[in-house]
Design a protein around this motif. Sequence first.
Motif, PDB file in Angstrom:
ATOM      1  N   THR A   1       0.895  -0.943  -0.131  1.00  0.00           N
ATOM      2  CA  THR A   1      -0.150   0.664  -0.097  1.00  0.00           C
ATOM      3  C   THR A   1       1.164   1.019   0.049  1.00  0.00           C
ATOM      4  OG1 THR A   1      -0.092   0.265   2.388  1.00  0.00           O
ATOM      5  CG2 THR A   1      -2.345  -1.243   1.287  1.00  0.00           C
TER       6      THR A   1
ATOM      7  N   ALA B   1      -6.912  -3.298  -4.345  1.00  0.00           N
ATOM      8  CA  ALA B   1      -7.573  -2.628  -4.189  1.00  0.00           C
ATOM      9  C   ALA B   1      -7.770  -1.164  -3.504  1.00  0.00           C
ATOM     10  CB  ALA B   1      -8.751  -3.585  -2.758  1.00  0.00           C
ATOM     11  N   ASN B   2      -6.749  -0.492  -3.153  1.00  0.00           N
ATOM     12  CA  ASN B   2      -6.263   0.067  -2.081  1.00  0.00           C
ATOM     13  C   ASN B   2      -6.019   1.529  -3.434  1.00  0.00           C
ATOM     14  OD1 ASN B   2      -5.889   0.969   0.596  1.00  0.00           O
ATOM     15  ND2 ASN B   2      -4.124   1.538   0.283  1.00  0.00           N
TER      16      ASN B   2
ATOM     17  N   ASP C   1      -8.671   4.907   0.216  1.00  0.00           N
ATOM     18  CA  ASP C   1      -8.185   3.748   1.327  1.00  0.00           C
ATOM     19  C   ASP C   1      -9.260   2.528   1.754  1.00  0.00           C
ATOM     20  OD1 ASP C   1      -7.645   3.434   3.796  1.00  0.00           O
ATOM     21  OD2 ASP C   1      -8.310   4.972   5.155  1.00  0.00           O
ATOM     22  N   ASP C   2      -8.620   1.991   1.312  1.00  0.00           N
ATOM     23  CA  ASP C   2      -8.962   0.281   2.123  1.00  0.00           C
ATOM     24  C   ASP C   2      -8.728  -0.150   2.857  1.00  0.00           C
ATOM     25  OD1 ASP C   2     -10.813  -2.305   0.851  1.00  0.00           O
ATOM     26  OD2 ASP C   2      -9.260  -2.369   0.468  1.00  0.00           O
ATOM     27  N   SER C   3      -8.017   0.384   3.797  1.00  0.00           N
ATOM     28  CA  SER C   3      -7.383   0.411   5.375  1.00  0.00           C
ATOM     29  C   SER C   3      -8.264  -0.871   6.229  1.00  0.00           C
ATOM     30  CB  SER C   3      -7.307   0.422   6.364  1.00  0.00           C
ATOM     31  OG  SER C   3      -7.542   2.279   6.242  1.00  0.00           O
TER      32      SER C   3
ATOM     33  N   ARG D   1     -11.521  -2.091   5.586  1.00  0.00           N
ATOM     34  CA  ARG D   1     -11.726  -2.839   5.222  1.00  0.00           C
ATOM     35  C   ARG D   1     -10.557  -4.562   5.187  1.00  0.00           C
ATOM     36  NH1 ARG D   1     -12.229  -6.498   0.009  1.00  0.00           N
ATOM     37  NH2 ARG D   1     -10.120  -5.658  -0.340  1.00  0.00           N
ATOM     38  N   ARG D   2      -9.279  -4.199   4.699  1.00  0.00           N
ATOM     39  CA  ARG D   2      -8.191  -4.918   4.699  1.00  0.00           C
ATOM     40  C   ARG D   2      -7.534  -5.270   5.963  1.00  0.00           C
ATOM     41  NH1 ARG D   2      -5.176  -0.515   2.770  1.00  0.00           N
ATOM     42  NH2 ARG D   2      -3.669  -0.596   3.933  1.00  0.00           N
TER      43      ARG D   2
ATOM     44  N   GLN E   1     -13.605 -12.810   0.855  1.00  0.00           N
ATOM     45  CA  GLN E   1     -13.183 -11.518   0.255  1.00  0.00           C
ATOM     46  C   GLN E   1     -11.809 -11.384   0.278  1.00  0.00           C
ATOM     47  OE1 GLN E   1     -13.923  -9.235   3.454  1.00  0.00           O
ATOM     48  NE2 GLN E   1     -15.097  -7.358   2.270  1.00  0.00           N
TER      49      GLN E   1
ATOM     50  N   ASP F   1     -10.087 -11.264  -2.987  1.00  0.00           N
ATOM     51  CA  ASP F   1      -8.295 -10.397  -3.586  1.00  0.00           C
ATOM     52  C   ASP F   1      -7.331 -10.789  -4.000  1.00  0.00           C
ATOM     53  OD1 ASP F   1      -9.039  -7.340  -2.707  1.00  0.00           O
ATOM     54  OD2 ASP F   1      -9.990  -8.524  -0.475  1.00  0.00           O
TER      55      ASP F   1
END
Lengths: 207, 207
Positions: free
Chosen positions: A109, A178-179, A183-185, A187-188, B166, B170
């Motif tokens: 990221t 995806a990021n 900002d996908d933090s 979910r990640r 998910q 990914d």
Amino acid sequence: MSSETATQHARVPQEERTRVMRARLLEATIQCLVDAGFAGTSTTLVSKIAGVSRGAQLHHFPTKNDLVVAAVRHLAEQRRAEIVVGRDDFPVGEGRTRAVLEAMADYVTSPFFTAALELWVAARSDEQLLAAVAPLEVEFGRELHRIAVDLLEVDESRPGVRELVQATLDLLRGLGLANTLGDDSRRRARILDQWAQSLDRELKELG
Amino acid sequence: MSSETATQHARVPQEERTRVMRARLLEATIQCLVDAGFAGTSTTLVSKIAGVSRGAQLHHFPTKNDLVVAAVRHLAEQRRAEIVVGRDDFPVGEGRTRAVLEAMADYVTSPFFTAALELWVAARSDEQLLAAVAPLEVEFGRELHRIAVDLLEVDESRPGVRELVQATLDLLRGLGLANTLGDDSRRRARILDQWAQSLDRELKELG
């Protein structure tokens, strides 16, 4: 002072100036790739951002391709060093896998991943760039795999372990992708919490 | 024949001609994105490949962004329909998870994924394109998640199941990315063999 020593003294600052200038050019290139994308990156713009003369820039990196490939390699080496330096900070036993996944997620990221993604995608439809990027990509992939095996302390001679480590790295690449659009933090973090648990259980199962 | 019926008869072929022309433009756009990348795609080139007049092209899709976003949406809908149509062909019980992963891997290694990737990456540094692409990406993500839950026949109310689905998506995105620089099918097959086994065991564990 002998004349030989005098030459060495004079050479060191010159080498240092060159090193600093190259680093400035490479960092400006990453900034350019991240902000403007591959199509928006030009050698003129990079030398302007870096505050380096066009002549000096062309001397060190004659083409845009030389510049972008060197920049991504430079940043990858820095980032890799950061992960490896932190090796002893990872907890032993419980929580180690989650901490390793976090460090590797930081990697995918970071601006490194964004800049590398710009290069990969541009290389798809640019034969000359592909010739430089494809070996680099193989090299990064192997190196990242080696780091993951080392940090996770797993034994790849056991059937399935290698594939689980590869799957983990591909999962991380997917999370990196995806990021890039936002900002996908959160979910990640949930996905990595679950995957750390599952990965530990699966590695034990294969052991 | 009443005059109303005559109008209807005349209108149907016109609608059909429009539909065919739009489809040709959208397919030419995908071809252009895959072959030349986002930067190399232009409305002029697309109308030339599609064999559609520039005027007609501009009437249906006034800008490059309109064209590329519509093209990726068009292809995603086609591909999605293919997966869903194959629903009853997946084995029941053993082997189902692996077959579902294969179908979803076909999706992320298709021209759809390549064209979408070009769009995502270009949107990163193009605000106007991002405004059109970001909601599309959210929509695709949700839809693909829904399809995966449906095909894998899992119960998302159980803690951890949603995150494993998910993670699977990914992972597939990461595999799609790895495939853009060259054929990655053998490595991918080994990873998906292992992932199918682990996913089945983990889903049982969470059950």
